[in-house]
Design a protein around this motif. Structure first.
Motif, mmCIF file in Angstrom:
data_model
loop_
_atom_site.group_PDB
_atom_site.id
_atom_site.type_symbol
_atom_site.label_atom_id
_atom_site.label_comp_id
_atom_site.label_asym_id
_atom_site.label_seq_id
_atom_site.Cartn_x
_atom_site.Cartn_y
_atom_site.Cartn_z
ATOM 1 N N GLN A 25 13.311 1.582 10.008
ATOM 2 C CA GLN A 25 13.320 0.915 11.381
ATOM 3 C C GLN A 25 12.312 -0.285 11.136
ATOM 4 O O GLN A 25 12.593 -1.377 11.392
ATOM 5 C CB GLN A 25 13.035 1.579 12.389
ATOM 6 N N ASN A 26 11.288 -0.210 10.387
ATOM 7 C CA ASN A 26 10.409 -1.324 10.257
ATOM 8 C C ASN A 26 10.191 -1.814 8.823
ATOM 9 O O ASN A 26 9.176 -2.473 8.378
ATOM 10 C CB ASN A 26 8.939 -0.865 10.747
ATOM 11 N N SER A 27 11.032 -1.701 8.000
ATOM 12 C CA SER A 27 10.898 -2.297 6.471
ATOM 13 C C SER A 27 10.735 -3.504 6.617
ATOM 14 O O SER A 27 9.988 -4.343 5.523
ATOM 15 C CB SER A 27 12.199 -1.559 5.899
ATOM 16 N N ARG A 28 11.662 -4.169 7.193
ATOM 17 C CA ARG A 28 11.445 -5.887 6.996
ATOM 18 C C ARG A 28 9.999 -6.325 7.531
ATOM 19 O O ARG A 28 9.442 -7.317 7.076
ATOM 20 C CB ARG A 28 12.510 -6.501 8.069
ATOM 21 N N LYS A 29 9.518 -5.749 8.559
ATOM 22 C CA LYS A 29 8.100 -6.225 9.261
ATOM 23 C C LYS A 29 7.030 -5.738 8.043
ATOM 24 O O LYS A 29 6.127 -6.540 7.901
ATOM 25 C CB LYS A 29 7.787 -5.373 10.666
ATOM 26 N N LEU A 30 7.536 -4.722 7.642
ATOM 27 C CA LEU A 30 6.188 -4.284 6.321
ATOM 28 C C LEU A 30 6.390 -5.110 5.462
ATOM 29 O O LEU A 30 5.394 -5.477 4.885
ATOM 30 C CB LEU A 30 6.608 -2.666 6.368
ATOM 31 N N VAL A 31 7.573 -5.253 4.722
ATOM 32 C CA VAL A 31 7.407 -6.471 3.669
ATOM 33 C C VAL A 31 6.867 -7.612 4.022
ATOM 34 O O VAL A 31 6.300 -8.272 3.167
ATOM 35 C CB VAL A 31 8.895 -6.485 3.154
ATOM 36 N N LYS A 32 7.281 -8.218 5.108
ATOM 37 C CA LYS A 32 6.820 -9.360 5.728
ATOM 38 C C LYS A 32 5.218 -9.424 5.819
ATOM 39 O O LYS A 32 4.545 -10.539 5.239
ATOM 40 C CB LYS A 32 7.242 -9.855 7.118
ATOM 41 N N ASN A 33 4.767 -8.419 6.507
ATOM 42 C CA ASN A 33 3.331 -8.315 6.383
ATOM 43 C C ASN A 33 2.469 -8.144 5.101
ATOM 44 O O ASN A 33 1.612 -8.902 5.050
ATOM 45 C CB ASN A 33 2.898 -7.329 7.552
ATOM 46 N N ILE A 34 3.126 -7.392 4.102
ATOM 47 C CA ILE A 34 2.641 -7.286 2.908
ATOM 48 C C ILE A 34 2.566 -8.281 1.998
ATOM 49 O O ILE A 34 1.657 -8.773 1.382
ATOM 50 C CB ILE A 34 3.267 -6.117 2.226
ATOM 51 N N SER A 35 3.741 -9.275 2.070
ATOM 52 C CA SER A 35 3.789 -10.346 1.490
ATOM 53 C C SER A 35 2.872 -11.475 2.072
ATOM 54 O O SER A 35 2.301 -12.442 1.111
ATOM 55 C CB SER A 35 5.223 -10.925 1.570
ATOM 56 N N LYS A 36 2.695 -11.523 3.439
ATOM 57 C CA LYS A 36 1.395 -12.531 3.762
ATOM 58 C C LYS A 36 0.161 -12.103 3.486
ATOM 59 O O LYS A 36 -0.615 -13.107 3.200
ATOM 60 C CB LYS A 36 1.662 -12.368 5.497
#
Length: 81
Positions: A65-76
């Motif tokens: 459910q949260n894979s896109r949010k996690l990738v976005k936060n990690i890349s930031k």
């Protein structure tokens, strides 16, 4: 309490005489302790295994459910470094 008198062992003044019949040991019967231990170990293993499996499924669901949010936060965070 000293139990020697003139080098010889003696009984204390206050003692009780017990007959042989009162000293016999009787086996408790019932289930053996190793069997009870195995049952308890099995229950504990089943419960903890169930918790582990449910935790794995919950983690998979969360990541799905949260894979896109996690990738976005990690890349930031990487970009900040």
């Amino acid at each position: 309490m000293e139990m020697c008198y003139d080098g010889a062992l003696v009984m204390p003044k206050n003692y009780a005489v017990v007959s042989e019949e009162e000293m016999t040991y009787v086996d408790g019967g019932g289930i053996p302790t190793w069997l009870g231990g195995m049952v308890i170990d099995g229950i504990i293993t089943a419960i903890t295994g169930g918790f582990a499996i449910s935790g794995i499924y919950a983690m998979k669901k969360f990541l799905k459910q949260n894979s896109r949010k996690l990738v976005k936060n990690i890349s930031k965070q990487i970009m900040k470094m």
